[in-house]
Design a protein around this motif. Sequence first.
Motif, PDB file in Angstrom:
ATOM      1  N   MET A   1       0.862  -1.194   0.000  1.00  0.00           N
ATOM      2  CA  MET A   1       0.000   0.000   0.000  1.00  0.00           C
ATOM      3  C   MET A   1       0.892   1.235   0.000  1.00  0.00           C
ATOM      4  O   MET A   1       1.861   1.323   0.745  1.00  0.00           O
ATOM      5  CB  MET A   1      -0.910   0.013   1.233  1.00  0.00           C
ATOM      6  N   GLU A   2       0.556   2.162  -0.864  1.00  0.00           N
ATOM      7  CA  GLU A   2       1.302   3.411  -0.937  1.00  0.00           C
ATOM      8  C   GLU A   2       1.122   4.210   0.355  1.00  0.00           C
ATOM      9  O   GLU A   2       0.116   4.078   1.054  1.00  0.00           O
ATOM     10  CB  GLU A   2       0.820   4.238  -2.128  1.00  0.00           C
ATOM     11  N   ARG A   3       2.164   5.056   0.626  1.00  0.00           N
ATOM     12  CA  ARG A   3       2.162   5.831   1.882  1.00  0.00           C
ATOM     13  C   ARG A   3       0.927   6.692   2.003  1.00  0.00           C
ATOM     14  O   ARG A   3       0.295   6.768   3.063  1.00  0.00           O
ATOM     15  CB  ARG A   3       3.423   6.695   1.960  1.00  0.00           C
ATOM     16  N   LYS A   4       0.544   7.354   0.894  1.00  0.00           N
ATOM     17  CA  LYS A   4      -0.610   8.259   0.924  1.00  0.00           C
ATOM     18  C   LYS A   4      -1.887   7.475   1.178  1.00  0.00           C
ATOM     19  O   LYS A   4      -2.739   7.891   1.970  1.00  0.00           O
ATOM     20  CB  LYS A   4      -0.687   9.021  -0.391  1.00  0.00           C
ATOM     21  N   ASP A   5      -2.019   6.324   0.508  1.00  0.00           N
ATOM     22  CA  ASP A   5      -3.208   5.503   0.709  1.00  0.00           C
ATOM     23  C   ASP A   5      -3.251   4.944   2.131  1.00  0.00           C
ATOM     24  O   ASP A   5      -4.329   4.846   2.738  1.00  0.00           O
ATOM     25  CB  ASP A   5      -3.210   4.347  -0.304  1.00  0.00           C
ATOM     26  N   PHE A   6      -2.032   4.614   2.680  1.00  0.00           N
ATOM     27  CA  PHE A   6      -1.967   4.090   4.052  1.00  0.00           C
ATOM     28  C   PHE A   6      -2.419   5.133   5.075  1.00  0.00           C
ATOM     29  O   PHE A   6      -3.165   4.831   6.020  1.00  0.00           O
ATOM     30  CB  PHE A   6      -0.544   3.626   4.363  1.00  0.00           C
ATOM     31  N   GLU A   7      -1.960   6.355   4.880  1.00  0.00           N
ATOM     32  CA  GLU A   7      -2.321   7.418   5.819  1.00  0.00           C
ATOM     33  C   GLU A   7      -3.832   7.680   5.772  1.00  0.00           C
ATOM     34  O   GLU A   7      -4.465   7.916   6.806  1.00  0.00           O
ATOM     35  CB  GLU A   7      -1.551   8.693   5.479  1.00  0.00           C
ATOM     36  N   THR A   8      -4.444   7.616   4.528  1.00  0.00           N
ATOM     37  CA  THR A   8      -5.889   7.810   4.409  1.00  0.00           C
ATOM     38  C   THR A   8      -6.634   6.682   5.113  1.00  0.00           C
ATOM     39  O   THR A   8      -7.599   6.904   5.849  1.00  0.00           O
ATOM     40  CB  THR A   8      -6.289   7.858   2.932  1.00  0.00           C
ATOM     41  N   TRP A   9      -6.144   5.463   4.901  1.00  0.00           N
ATOM     42  CA  TRP A   9      -6.774   4.302   5.551  1.00  0.00           C
ATOM     43  C   TRP A   9      -6.667   4.400   7.076  1.00  0.00           C
ATOM     44  O   TRP A   9      -7.622   4.125   7.813  1.00  0.00           O
ATOM     45  CB  TRP A   9      -6.085   3.034   5.044  1.00  0.00           C
ATOM     46  N   LEU A  10      -5.476   4.807   7.566  1.00  0.00           N
ATOM     47  CA  LEU A  10      -5.241   4.908   9.005  1.00  0.00           C
ATOM     48  C   LEU A  10      -6.131   5.967   9.639  1.00  0.00           C
ATOM     49  O   LEU A  10      -6.664   5.764  10.756  1.00  0.00           O
ATOM     50  CB  LEU A  10      -3.756   5.207   9.283  1.00  0.00           C
ATOM     51  N   ASP A  11      -6.343   7.091   8.925  1.00  0.00           N
ATOM     52  CA  ASP A  11      -7.219   8.138   9.451  1.00  0.00           C
ATOM     53  C   ASP A  11      -8.654   7.632   9.586  1.00  0.00           C
ATOM     54  O   ASP A  11      -9.343   7.896  10.581  1.00  0.00           O
ATOM     55  CB  ASP A  11      -7.191   9.360   8.540  1.00  0.00           C
ATOM     56  N   ASN A  12      -9.114   6.892   8.569  1.00  0.00           N
ATOM     57  CA  ASN A  12     -10.474   6.359   8.591  1.00  0.00           C
ATOM     58  C   ASN A  12     -10.638   5.334   9.727  1.00  0.00           C
ATOM     59  O   ASN A  12     -11.660   5.334  10.430  1.00  0.00           O
ATOM     60  CB  ASN A  12     -10.819   5.711   7.250  1.00  0.00           C
ATOM     61  N   ILE A  13      -9.633   4.474   9.864  1.00  0.00           N
ATOM     62  CA  ILE A  13      -9.688   3.462  10.921  1.00  0.00           C
ATOM     63  C   ILE A  13      -9.684   4.137  12.299  1.00  0.00           C
ATOM     64  O   ILE A  13     -10.406   3.725  13.223  1.00  0.00           O
ATOM     65  CB  ILE A  13      -8.501   2.487  10.801  1.00  0.00           C
ATOM     66  N   SER A  14      -8.886   5.194  12.453  1.00  0.00           N
ATOM     67  CA  SER A  14      -8.790   5.908  13.736  1.00  0.00           C
ATOM     68  C   SER A  14     -10.118   6.538  14.110  1.00  0.00           C
ATOM     69  O   SER A  14     -10.550   6.486  15.276  1.00  0.00           O
ATOM     70  CB  SER A  14      -7.707   6.993  13.660  1.00  0.00           C
ATOM     71  N   VAL A  15     -10.803   7.134  13.128  1.00  0.00           N
ATOM     72  CA  VAL A  15     -12.102   7.748  13.393  1.00  0.00           C
ATOM     73  C   VAL A  15     -13.103   6.687  13.822  1.00  0.00           C
ATOM     74  O   VAL A  15     -13.862   6.867  14.785  1.00  0.00           O
ATOM     75  CB  VAL A  15     -12.615   8.496  12.141  1.00  0.00           C
ATOM     76  N   THR A  16     -13.080   5.567  13.130  1.00  0.00           N
ATOM     77  CA  THR A  16     -13.988   4.478  13.480  1.00  0.00           C
ATOM     78  C   THR A  16     -13.667   3.910  14.855  1.00  0.00           C
ATOM     79  O   THR A  16     -14.562   3.641  15.667  1.00  0.00           O
ATOM     80  CB  THR A  16     -13.904   3.359  12.432  1.00  0.00           C
TER      81      THR A  16
END
Length: 389
Positions: A1-16
């Motif tokens: 997973m690309e760094r940018k996509d990882f950071e987007t995924w991590l933000d979504n997971i954190s909110v959830t």
Amino acid sequence: MERKDFETWLDNISVTFLSLTDLQKNETLDHLISLSGAVQLRHLSNNLETLLKRDFLKLLPLELSFYLLKWLDPQTLLTCCLVSKQWNKVISACTEVWQTACKNLGWQIDDSLQDALHWKKVYLKAILRMKQLEDHEAFETSSLIGHSARVYALYYKDGLLCTVFSVDYNDELDILVSGSADFTVKVWALSAGTCLNTLTGHTEWVTKVVLQKCKVKSLLHSPGDYILLSADKYEIKIWPIGREINCKCLKTLSVSEDRSICLQPRLHFDGQYIVCSSALGLYQWDFASYDILRVIKTPEIANLALLGFGDVFALLFDNRYLYIMDLRTESLISRWPLPEYRKSKRGSSFLAGEASWLNGLDGHNDTGLVFATSMPDHSIHLVLWKEHG
């Protein structure tokens, strides 16, 4: 997973994750841990230690650290001092903690001295001395040799041990007072050596005289007045004394009107309280009202005699031991064996030495003479404080 996509995924997971309940968060973490390998578990372990084992003494304001430390006992604090240099520095700097610990041991405290490290050192010295007392190892013995006959009377004041009968003196008044077997008390001019007055009224040997400045006010005396106390087998008489030597007895104290209870030939008077011992225990009078404040009974050991009485400790003895009583608990905390000796009828062939420690030890007043008694071989047996370990 690309760094940018990882950071987007991590933000979504954190909110959830933040929207979950505590139970759901725990289940999520458990699931992630079960999916983790050795590298992830080691990373988790290292970071948890940093998060969970924070040095609160280092992070908290000093005032708040001192407040928390006050809830710990001194022995625990000493153990905490071994955790790190920072902990030792903070704990050693808490003046109130160490002063309180010293007070609880019966130590005299000078509140004007705010050097915290000093009070920690004082506590360490205090705990050692109290341990010696509890283990009956605080004293040592010695002897004075030189008399050609048996000494029947001893007197100690201002560091001097004298072999004379019951006396006391005051340099300011230039007066010496003495008790006698002829039932009288004599008042002498100290410098001239002449008898100024003879006080009568006792019907037994006068075994103790005490000359002391009064500290309390009553109908019969005021603070600053000099008072003479004289004691015999049954009574304690109180006399006013000063520049005018002709005086009359102010008050007579006793513990039984029918003379069924004998007083021991020992007497303590500090200007505020009178203390005398009997077969029933220690009697303490308030000098302002002449009322008996308390009777300290010692049922487990019969016939204890009084040697000294203070704010914190009392010094007592019988035919076998020297005892220290903690007056706060009215319990005996230490004892020291005494040699076989014969008490004189006068009651002055044994005495206490320095007495300031009875008001509380301070690390300096537990030195020198504690007790002295005359022996059949004409020597003087001494009990002395051991030096601090």
